[in-house]
Each structure stands twice: as C-alpha cells, then as structure tokens.
Design a protein around this motif. Sequence first.
Motif, PDB file in Angstrom:
ATOM      1  N   MET A 159       0.855  -1.177   0.000  1.00 44.07           N
ATOM      2  CA  MET A 159       0.000   0.000   0.000  1.00 44.07           C
ATOM      3  C   MET A 159       0.902   1.241   0.000  1.00 44.07           C
ATOM      4  N   PRO A 160       0.721   2.155  -0.939  1.00 47.68           N
ATOM      5  CA  PRO A 160       1.541   3.377  -0.948  1.00 47.68           C
ATOM      6  C   PRO A 160       1.300   4.203   0.311  1.00 47.68           C
ATOM      7  N   PRO A 202      -5.342   5.250  -2.114  1.00 48.91           N
ATOM      8  CA  PRO A 202      -5.632   4.339  -3.225  1.00 48.91           C
ATOM      9  C   PRO A 202      -6.888   4.806  -3.967  1.00 48.91           C
ATOM     10  N   GLU A 203      -6.911   4.624  -5.272  1.00 46.78           N
ATOM     11  CA  GLU A 203      -8.045   5.086  -6.079  1.00 46.78           C
ATOM     12  C   GLU A 203      -9.341   4.372  -5.730  1.00 46.78           C
ATOM     13  N   ASN A 204      -9.264   3.096  -5.373  1.00 47.90           N
ATOM     14  CA  ASN A 204     -10.466   2.305  -5.122  1.00 47.90           C
ATOM     15  C   ASN A 204     -10.675   1.981  -3.650  1.00 47.90           C
TER      16      ASN A 204
END
Length: 66
Positions: free
Chosen positions: A1-2, A7-9
Amino acid sequence: MPENKFPENGMPSQAAYEMIHQELNLDGIPELNLATFVTTYMEPEADKLYMENAHKNLLTLLNTRR
C-alpha cells in the motif's frame, strides 16, 4: 500500500486499521519517536480539558463559530 497517496479504489477497513495502528504505535515508543525531546507534561487541568473534549471534531467546532 503506498504511504504517500490514497488508493483510487479504497482499501479494506482492516488494512487501514493496521496501517494507522502501526504508525500510532511508533509514537508511543520513545526510542523510535524523534519528537521525544519535546516535553509531554501537562498541568492536570489541561489534561482534564483534553480528556473531556478529545472526542470532539475541533475543525467542525471552529467552522460552526464563524
């Protein structure tokens, strides 16, 4: 996970909890917390005020007083 972007979603709630939990745990270990040179003592009255109001969303309170 960045660590530096959302996160986009979205992400599973358990994964979000674990990530935040791990970060907050580091704050509680003085040897790993670089900000420990700052005093953490508060007068009992300040501590009482904090504990009585920690559950409030301060930004919401500030925005409603305009």
